[in-house]
Design a protein around this motif. Structure first.
Motif, mmCIF file in Angstrom:
data_model
loop_
_atom_site.group_PDB
_atom_site.id
_atom_site.type_symbol
_atom_site.label_atom_id
_atom_site.label_comp_id
_atom_site.label_asym_id
_atom_site.label_seq_id
_atom_site.Cartn_x
_atom_site.Cartn_y
_atom_site.Cartn_z
ATOM 1 N N ILE A 205 31.508 -32.848 6.763
ATOM 2 C CA ILE A 205 32.205 -33.177 8.010
ATOM 3 C C ILE A 205 31.798 -32.201 9.110
ATOM 4 O O ILE A 205 31.750 -30.988 8.883
ATOM 5 N N ASP A 206 31.463 -32.739 10.266
ATOM 6 C CA ASP A 206 31.159 -31.914 11.432
ATOM 7 C C ASP A 206 32.469 -31.747 12.197
ATOM 8 O O ASP A 206 33.019 -32.728 12.737
ATOM 9 N N GLU A 208 33.123 -30.264 14.953
ATOM 10 C CA GLU A 208 33.047 -30.358 16.422
ATOM 11 C C GLU A 208 33.041 -31.808 16.869
ATOM 12 O O GLU A 208 33.821 -32.223 17.704
ATOM 13 N N SER A 209 32.145 -32.587 16.257
ATOM 14 C CA SER A 209 32.045 -33.988 16.685
ATOM 15 C C SER A 209 33.026 -34.885 15.931
ATOM 16 O O SER A 209 33.130 -36.067 16.220
ATOM 17 N N LEU A 210 33.735 -34.294 14.964
ATOM 18 C CA LEU A 210 34.665 -35.044 14.124
ATOM 19 C C LEU A 210 34.000 -36.277 13.497
ATOM 20 O O LEU A 210 34.501 -37.399 13.550
ATOM 21 N N THR A 211 32.832 -36.027 12.978
ATOM 22 C CA THR A 211 32.115 -37.122 12.325
ATOM 23 C C THR A 211 31.767 -36.710 10.906
ATOM 24 O O THR A 211 31.730 -35.523 10.572
ATOM 25 N N ILE A 212 31.475 -37.716 10.133
ATOM 26 C CA ILE A 212 31.093 -37.458 8.751
ATOM 27 C C ILE A 212 29.600 -37.750 8.599
ATOM 28 O O ILE A 212 29.077 -38.698 9.166
ATOM 29 N N GLY A 213 28.920 -36.870 7.902
ATOM 30 C CA GLY A 213 27.483 -37.048 7.700
ATOM 31 C C GLY A 213 27.117 -36.591 6.304
ATOM 32 O O GLY A 213 27.988 -36.462 5.435
#
Ligand SMILES: Cc1cc2nc3c(=O)[nH]c(=O)nc-3n(C[C@H](O)[C@H](O)[C@H](O)COP(=O)(O)O)c2cc1C
Length: 331
Positions: A205-206, A208-213
């Motif tokens: 999980i990032d 800062e960008s609140l995204t999952i990668g």
């Protein structure tokens, strides 16, 4: 140089080092370089069960007008796409066999003993010396029992063994309640070897960008520990079990450790990406040098010497808690 020959699932290997299944083993030129560098065998990049299934359903689901709405046309196109994917993979096996002297192991990433199993026969006919089944079922259904999940693995092995005569190795994770019992059963159903362990594509999980990668696709040397533990335990429990140790192997010392624990072969992947295929020669020389300085003439002379059943204090493999360490540690 010392004799690094080893027998794995009945196959004769000049070195216990195997190139694990990855993008590099989808390229015959790269595999030729691996052979020149002294690798004992290669495991081809996997063909995925869902790759075959999804490739076809995707086209129809997305409404590309494929098949014009006629079920017969859809069936024909699905069969065509399926056979095209398959033909490409069969072609890879054939070309690898044509160009390489070392054993070529085909690989299928699967999660069911469904329709795809008949494909194993085609891989055998294309000349594959063995087949690795990368089986992973991520259990997310709270109502499915663990034995139901394990039975899927056994079913896959059983149905593949009905299709082919070449040896089968099963690449698994260590997420099993009772790994020795599970591996024992895999063998009873016909698995000729187990690959310990697969390393998964993990989410991250990032913040800062609140995204999952995806987390890093490459391993670190510290990730070898669970492989070392379970190789030692399983090899100690069954001296005839062929184990291919995998994950976190980044240098020659790691290979020596895994062979001492009882592995028959050791797979490389991340290190081939990070350091190039030349690392294979470096590792073979390290093993040979180490054998020379310890008076071992062959791999068999030391393989399994430090497995669970060969050491005085097998607790060392079993110990999972740090009670003593922490109770004495002051800072
Ligand atoms: C880029 C990449 C592609 C991979 N593709 C496959 C694959 O197709 N089939 C498979 O069984 N494992 C695949 N793997 C997993 C490796 O075979 C291996 O199990 C894992 O990377 C752990 O070994 P390592 O620590 O030496 O990297 C892949 C790994 C990487 C990094």
């Amino acid at each position: 140089m010392a004799n690094l020959k080893t027998t794995f699932m009945g196959l004769q290997l000049d070195s216990p080092i195997i190139a694990g299944s990855c993008g590099l083993t989808a390229d015959v030129e790269k595999m030729v370089k691996m052979e020149e560098a002294g690798v004992g065998a290669v495991i081809l990049k996997s063909i995925f069960e869902e790759q075959i299934n999804e490739e076809t359903t995707h086209l129809f689901k997305e409404g590309y007008g494929v098949g014009g709405g006629y079920p017969e046309a859809e069936d024909y196109i699905k069969a065509y796409i399926r056979s095209n994917t398959i033909q490409k993979y069969v072609g890879l096996v054939q070309e690898a066999k044509r160009r390489l002297r070392i054993p070529v192991i085909a690989s299928v990433n699967c999660f069911s003993g469904g329709e795809w199993v008949t494909f194993a026969k085609e891989l055998e006919e294309a000349g594959a010396d063995a087949l690795e089944l990368n089986v992973f079922i991520l259990p997310v259904n709270a109502f499915q029992s663990s034995s139901d999940v394990e039975n899927i693995y056994f079913e896959i092995v059983k149905s593949i063994k009905e299709q082919v005569k070449i040896p089968i190795m099963v690449k698994i994770s260590h997420f099993f309640t009772n790994l020795p019992a599970f591996v024992d059963k895999l063998k009873a159903y016909g698995a000729d070897a187990t690959t310990l362990f697969n390393r998964f594509y993990e989410p991250d999980i990032d913040i800062e960008s609140l995204t999952i990668g995806a987390a890093s696709v490459f391993s670190t040397p510290a990730e070898m520990r669970p492989t070392l533990r379970w190789t030692g335990i399983l090899a100690g429990k069954d001296k005839n079990l062929d184990i291919s140790a995998s994950t976190g192997v980044h240098d020659g010392a790691a290979i020596v450790k895994l062979l001492l624990a009882g592995a028959t072969t050791v797979q490389l992947c991340s290190v081939l990406y990070e350091r190039g295929v030349e690392v294979i020669g470096e590792m073979n020389r390290f093993i040979a040098g180490w054998m020379g300085s310890h008076g071992f003439a062959s791999i068999a002379d030391f393989q399994g010497r430090l497995s669970y059943s060969s050491i005085e204090n097998p607790d060392l493999y079993e110990r999972a808690q740090f009670i003593k360490y922490f109770s004495n540690k002051q800072d």
